[in-house]
Design a protein around this motif. Structure first.
Motif, PDB file in Angstrom:
ATOM      1  N   PHE A  45     -81.390  42.729   1.452  1.00  0.00           N
ATOM      2  CA  PHE A  45     -81.585  41.265   1.394  1.00  0.00           C
ATOM      3  C   PHE A  45     -81.203  40.780  -0.013  1.00  0.00           C
ATOM      4  O   PHE A  45     -80.444  39.815  -0.181  1.00  0.00           O
ATOM      5  CB  PHE A  45     -83.058  40.972   1.729  1.00  0.00           C
ATOM      6  N   ILE A  46     -81.681  41.497  -1.023  1.00  0.00           N
ATOM      7  CA  ILE A  46     -81.382  41.093  -2.406  1.00  0.00           C
ATOM      8  C   ILE A  46     -79.885  41.247  -2.688  1.00  0.00           C
ATOM      9  O   ILE A  46     -79.236  40.328  -3.205  1.00  0.00           O
ATOM     10  CB  ILE A  46     -82.215  41.935  -3.408  1.00  0.00           C
ATOM     11  N   ALA A  47     -79.326  42.401  -2.329  1.00  0.00           N
ATOM     12  CA  ALA A  47     -77.927  42.684  -2.700  1.00  0.00           C
ATOM     13  C   ALA A  47     -76.939  41.830  -1.909  1.00  0.00           C
ATOM     14  O   ALA A  47     -75.972  41.309  -2.475  1.00  0.00           O
ATOM     15  CB  ALA A  47     -77.628  44.169  -2.496  1.00  0.00           C
ATOM     16  N   SER A  48     -77.166  41.676  -0.574  1.00  0.00           N
ATOM     17  CA  SER A  48     -76.139  40.984   0.227  1.00  0.00           C
ATOM     18  C   SER A  48     -76.312  39.475   0.256  1.00  0.00           C
ATOM     19  O   SER A  48     -75.327  38.749   0.284  1.00  0.00           O
ATOM     20  CB  SER A  48     -76.132  41.451   1.689  1.00  0.00           C
ATOM     21  N   ASP A  49     -77.557  39.002   0.296  1.00  0.00           N
ATOM     22  CA  ASP A  49     -77.751  37.556   0.468  1.00  0.00           C
ATOM     23  C   ASP A  49     -78.039  36.840  -0.851  1.00  0.00           C
ATOM     24  O   ASP A  49     -77.536  35.745  -1.088  1.00  0.00           O
ATOM     25  CB  ASP A  49     -78.932  37.278   1.421  1.00  0.00           C
ATOM     26  N   ILE A  50     -78.908  37.440  -1.682  1.00  0.00           N
ATOM     27  CA  ILE A  50     -79.389  36.704  -2.859  1.00  0.00           C
ATOM     28  C   ILE A  50     -78.451  36.893  -4.057  1.00  0.00           C
ATOM     29  O   ILE A  50     -78.050  35.915  -4.701  1.00  0.00           O
ATOM     30  CB  ILE A  50     -80.833  37.138  -3.228  1.00  0.00           C
ATOM     31  N   GLU A 103     -75.641  34.208 -13.261  1.00  0.00           N
ATOM     32  CA  GLU A 103     -75.844  34.176 -14.711  1.00  0.00           C
ATOM     33  C   GLU A 103     -76.657  35.323 -15.288  1.00  0.00           C
ATOM     34  O   GLU A 103     -76.497  35.654 -16.454  1.00  0.00           O
ATOM     35  CB  GLU A 103     -76.475  32.844 -15.113  1.00  0.00           C
ATOM     36  N   LEU A 104     -77.542  35.920 -14.503  1.00  0.00           N
ATOM     37  CA  LEU A 104     -78.383  36.996 -15.033  1.00  0.00           C
ATOM     38  C   LEU A 104     -78.268  38.188 -14.086  1.00  0.00           C
ATOM     39  O   LEU A 104     -78.027  38.007 -12.894  1.00  0.00           O
ATOM     40  CB  LEU A 104     -79.848  36.549 -15.097  1.00  0.00           C
ATOM     41  N   PRO A 105     -78.468  39.420 -14.598  1.00  0.00           N
ATOM     42  CA  PRO A 105     -78.399  40.589 -13.717  1.00  0.00           C
ATOM     43  C   PRO A 105     -79.450  40.495 -12.604  1.00  0.00           C
ATOM     44  O   PRO A 105     -80.598  40.138 -12.872  1.00  0.00           O
ATOM     45  CB  PRO A 105     -78.709  41.770 -14.631  1.00  0.00           C
ATOM     46  N   VAL A 106     -79.064  40.808 -11.395  1.00  0.00           N
ATOM     47  CA  VAL A 106     -79.972  40.637 -10.257  1.00  0.00           C
ATOM     48  C   VAL A 106     -80.499  41.976  -9.720  1.00  0.00           C
ATOM     49  O   VAL A 106     -81.690  42.112  -9.438  1.00  0.00           O
ATOM     50  CB  VAL A 106     -79.276  39.862  -9.113  1.00  0.00           C
ATOM     51  N   ILE A 107     -79.605  42.977  -9.611  1.00  0.00           N
ATOM     52  CA  ILE A 107     -80.027  44.217  -8.948  1.00  0.00           C
ATOM     53  C   ILE A 107     -81.155  44.929  -9.706  1.00  0.00           C
ATOM     54  O   ILE A 107     -82.189  45.257  -9.099  1.00  0.00           O
ATOM     55  CB  ILE A 107     -78.819  45.150  -8.680  1.00  0.00           C
ATOM     56  N   PRO A 108     -81.026  45.138 -11.023  1.00  0.00           N
ATOM     57  CA  PRO A 108     -82.154  45.796 -11.724  1.00  0.00           C
ATOM     58  C   PRO A 108     -83.421  44.947 -11.681  1.00  0.00           C
ATOM     59  O   PRO A 108     -84.534  45.477 -11.576  1.00  0.00           O
ATOM     60  CB  PRO A 108     -81.667  45.956 -13.170  1.00  0.00           C
ATOM     61  N   TYR A 109     -83.255  43.633 -11.726  1.00  0.00           N
ATOM     62  CA  TYR A 109     -84.414  42.747 -11.622  1.00  0.00           C
ATOM     63  C   TYR A 109     -85.082  42.939 -10.259  1.00  0.00           C
ATOM     64  O   TYR A 109     -86.307  43.041 -10.161  1.00  0.00           O
ATOM     65  CB  TYR A 109     -83.969  41.289 -11.817  1.00  0.00           C
TER      66      TYR A 109
END
Ligand code: CS2
Length: 435
Positions: free
Chosen positions: A293-298, A304-310
């Motif tokens: 959900f995080i990787a494909s949709d969000i 602007e900011l890193p998402v996966i490690p967050y």
């Protein structure tokens, strides 16, 4: 066991005591979240940077926390829980507390008081609407204002500062007073579940006194704010707050990742009979589904900011088994929360020509949740300002109540309907396991 107060012998001494610093902040909403977040940041700011910034707390409606704080001469504890570990701190940053409903005059005097230079709010999403009682009271007080003041929304709304500025500006309709005010945007983050009897017992053994206003929270705590305080501010930067020119990227990432996944776990978990967020995350297939959900949709909507490690960090925080955050608590007020935390993701993906499948699953789970039955037939409570219209609503009507036009997006609608059929046939646990 003695009640916590200024003369009770305690095992944990507060860093400051009520009265050490004069009042400088007026806060609306005595929620557990406020006590474990802004109250702690503000106490640390006074300890490190000084200043008369003690908090006058205003309870908008309930008396429970206010009565407990008065009985305890403004002291309360924050229990930080991390798996089996727990650590208690006694906080002395409250100057006094007021009840908006029964003491409106005293609240108005504080809003006009030049010593008060910052007003903070945790009043939840639904209070940000014209005609809300707490905003009306604030606007009445601001009419008496003669010196600069910052009003700081600490609620999970996108663009919370400008949203508050818009509502206050329209209601005040007074450019001279508006010129005295600033509305910094903020991103607030700490997971603070509702206090339970177990929290109170654990605090009692660590603090050595009974505390009816105690709260439990995770170790993580973050506050990002725009440095735009018309009347000055506590040294929140010395307490770890991040001051930045633009809070929007932090706010969007937190809302879409943390709060979006929190709601996903709340609805899927509640349907599957998982009582808490960590139990929902532990359902077979759920952790991997949330990662996707995080990787494909969000993630594609946040540049602007890193998402996966967050996102990984957020999932670790949700797995904290000591928090026991109830899925039903997070599931409440969905009609107010989902537009803030999910529909931006949906809109951005639709604008890019994609159908966000996991977000559609969350919408389907919400629709099924407001239908009022868990997968095993157990009744589910619906705590939502739109409950009357949502109960018994068709999927189209529920989506329309969430956001006008949402039900007319045919590809999105097809995906939601597909998930609704799957949820009906296999239940949320079955759907997650098969993903
Ligand atoms: C939660 C938030 O109850 C909810 O809707 O998603 O309260 C969440 O715990 C906080 O925003 C964390 O900072």
């Amino acid at each position: 066991m003695a009640r916590l107060n200024r003369s009770a012998p305690v095992k944990v001494e507060p860093l400051i005591r009520p009265g050490d610093a004069g009042a400088g902040v007026l806060h609306f909403g005595l929620s557990a979240f406020h006590r474990a977040h802004q109250a702690v940041f503000t106490e640390d700011a006074i300890v490190r940077g000084g200043g008369d910034w003690a908090i006058v707390g205003v309870a908008p409606s309930s008396h429970a926390v206010l009565d407990a704080l008065r009985a305890q001469e403004m002291l309360f504890s924050v229990l930080t829980v991390d798996g089996p570990d727990a650590d208690a701190r006694v906080v002395g940053v409250f100057d006094s507390v007021l009840h908006a409903g029964s003491e409106p005059g005293a609240v108005l005097r504080r809003l006009a008081d030049p010593a008060i230079r910052v007003v903070t709010l945790t009043v939840t999403e639904k209070a940000y609407a014209p005609g809300s009682a707490v905003l009306d009271l604030i606007v009445r007080g601001l009419r008496l204002r003669e010196t600069p003041l910052a009003l700081v929304s600490c609620d999970n709304l996108h663009g919370n500062g400008s949203r508050l500025r818009g509502l206050v500006g329209d209601a005040l309709d007074d450019p001279d007073i508006m010129a005295l005010l600033s509305f910094p945007g903020t991103m607030v983050d700490r997971i603070v579940p509702a206090t339970t009897p177990a929290t109170l017992d654990r605090v009692e053994s660590l603090v050595g006194a009974r505390d009816e206003a105690a709260v439990a929270a995770e170790p993580f705590s973050q506050w990002v704010m725009q440095d735009d305080f018309a009347g000055g501010r506590p040294a929140w930067d010395l307490a770890g707050a991040v001051l930045t020119a633009d809070t929007a990227p932090y706010e969007l990432r937190k809302l879409r990742v943390l709060n979006g996944v929190h709601s996903a776990l709340a609805y899927l978990g509640a349907l599957a009979g998982a009582p808490t967020v960590d139990a929902a995350l532990a359902l077979p297939g759920c952790h991997a589904a949330m990662e996707r959900f995080i990787a494909s949709d969000i993630a594609p909507t946040l540049t602007e900011l890193p998402v996966i490690p967050y996102g990984e960090q957020v999932l670790r925080r949700f797995a904290n088994s000591a928090l026991r955050y109830r899925t039903l608590q997070v599931a409440g007020d969905g009609s107010q929360k989902l537009p803030q935390r999910l529909l931006g993701t949906v809109a951005d993906r639709r604008a890019a020509g994609a159908v966000p499948s996991y977000a559609a699953l969350v919408l389907a789970a919400w629709i099924r949740f407001v239908g009022g039955r868990a997968d095993d037939g157990t009744a589910l409570p619906l705590d939502d300002p739109l409950a009357g219209s949502l109960r018994g609503a068709s999927p189209s009507r529920a989506l329309e109540l969430l956001s006008p036009g949402l039900a007319d997006d045919a590809p999105l609608r097809a995906e939601i309907d597909r998930w609704l059929r799957d949820l009906e046939r296999h239940g949320a646990a079955g759907v997650l396991a098969a993903l």
